[in-house]
Structure formats: C-alpha cells, structure tokens
Enzyme design. Structure first.
Site, short mmCIF file in Angstrom:
data_model
loop_
_atom_site.label_atom_id
_atom_site.label_comp_id
_atom_site.label_asym_id
_atom_site.label_seq_id
_atom_site.Cartn_x
_atom_site.Cartn_y
_atom_site.Cartn_z
N HIS A 17 0.87 -1.18 0.00
CA HIS A 17 0.00 0.00 0.00
C HIS A 17 0.90 1.22 0.00
CE1 HIS A 17 -3.75 2.23 0.81
NE2 HIS A 17 -2.93 3.08 1.39
N CYS A 18 0.70 2.08 -1.00
CA CYS A 18 1.59 3.23 -1.18
C CYS A 18 0.89 4.51 -0.70
CB CYS A 18 1.98 3.36 -2.66
SG CYS A 18 3.07 4.77 -2.98
N PRO A 19 1.42 5.17 0.32
CA PRO A 19 0.81 6.44 0.77
C PRO A 19 0.98 7.55 -0.25
CG PRO A 19 2.87 6.01 1.95
CD PRO A 19 2.57 4.78 1.15
N ASN A 30 -2.07 6.91 -2.25
CA ASN A 30 -3.25 6.61 -1.43
C ASN A 30 -4.03 5.43 -2.01
OD1 ASN A 30 -5.00 6.98 0.76
ND2 ASN A 30 -6.40 8.26 -0.43
#
Length: 221
Positions: free
Chosen positions: A77-79, A82
């Site tokens: 999951h890449c911030p 998002n």
C-alpha cells in the site's frame, strides 16, 4: 524545459492512473454459503476465505489493513498514491517512479550545468541572484534532485525485480513458498505491461489482458 514538462506530464498522469485504478480488489462479503453455491464450486474443492473482509480469497491475494479489502497480487500500500499497488495498476506505479527518477536526474544535470556556466562566466549575468544566493539555491536543488532520484530509482528497481521474478513485495517479505506456477521472466513482464511496444511507456494504455484478469479473478482459488 520542453523535456522536463513532458516528463512531468507523464509522471502526473501515471500518478493519477495509479491512484484511481482499481488495484484488483476482491468483492467484499462474497464468501457466504449462498454465493459459494451460486458460483458452482465442486464439492470438496478448497476455498480460501478472508476472515477480515469475508471474501473468497484468490491465490496470491492479500488483505490490506488500510483499504480493508483483499487485493489480487498485492505488492504494497503506497501512501504516495493513497492506494494499493496490485495486479491492475502496477504498470502505472512503475511508470510513476520511472518518470520521477528521470525528472530528478534531468534536474540534477541542469543544476550542474548552471553551476559550470556561472563559474565559466565568473558569475556575470548567469543568474538574477547574487553569487552566494545562487550557490545556496543550486545546492538545495541538487540535494533535492539527488534524494528523489535515489529514492525513486530504488523503488523502480525493486518493482522491476519483483515483476522479473514473478513475486510481489509482500511475498518477498513473508518469504512465502511459491504455491503458484511461476511464469517465465518475459511472460511476467508481459503480464504487467502487455506485449512489447511504445505503449509500455504510456500511462494512457492498459495491458490487453487487464480486462480478462478482472473477469477471471474467481477461477484461481
């Protein structure tokens, strides 16, 4: 300037495609007895169920604690975007890191070029700022460009390595034993980018088998 703006446009488009493309989310709550009977699974067939989102969990899918969904071939999951990086949007994330790394390297080159020009001209009319301010600004821009170039290049390298080995980032971290049949390296690349063409570098084209993968996610359990 034209090259920089062109790369920036592609990076921005890749970022948006990564953010708004469904990464491969499995429908929530489809692991009910009625749904399983409607899907026509054979008696005795092993079906994996996610206890967190109550969904039939396809092979190589993982539950994302942020999205609260199971994602097919979830890498992480890449911030930054998002969103999860999974089966359907990994191409766009790779392009995003590729173009940001390219922009950063070009910015670093332009900073070095500007500094050498100022030194050659003995700081005469090479900048609207005085020499000390120009040096400070060039050092700041060079540091920023180098930092982002290294960071995105490392991310790009890890993504390409994962694709090359047909193994997601989560599978590498967990050191999961491969229960699936590994594709060849070339087929693994084609599964993400499609057949080799200039479309590989375009964030506006999807791999030709993306729709097929979305429609057949329940067949591999």
């Amino acid at each position: 300037m034209a090259i920089f703006q062109f790369l920036a446009f592609l990076a921005f488009a890749s970022h948006l495609r990564t953010m708004f493309t469904d990464p491969g989310a499995v429908p929530k709550g489809n692991a009910t007895k009625e749904m399983i009977q409607q899907m026509g699974f054979r008696e005795g067939q092993v079906i994996f169920k996610c206890p967190k989102c109550c969904s039939i969990k396809p092979d190589r899918a993982h539950h994302c604690s942020v999205c609260q969904r199971c994602i097919r071939k979830m890498d992480h999951h890449c911030p930054w975007v998002n969103n999860c990086v999974g089966e359907n949007n990994q191409k766009y994330f790779v392009l995003f890191t590729f173009y940001i790394a390219g922009i950063s390297l070009q910015s670093l080159f332009l900073c070095i070029q500007q500094f050498t020009t100022c030194v050659r001209q003995e700081w005469r009319e090479c900048s609207t700022f005085n020499p000390p301010a120009t040096v400070v600004l060039l050092l700041f821009l060079s540091f920023e460009a180098l930092l982002f170039a290294i960071f995105t290049a490392v991310m790009l390298g890890t993504q390409l390595q994962a694709i090359w080995n047909d193994e997601t980032g989560i599978e590498q971290l967990k050191k999961e034993e491969a229960r699936w049949v590994r594709n060849s390296r070339w087929k693994s690349i084609q599964a993400v980018f499609g057949r080799f063409s200039i479309a590989w570098f375009s964030p506006f084209t999807s791999p030709p088998n993306a729709k097929t993968k979305q429609e057949s996610y329940l067949y591999s359990v």
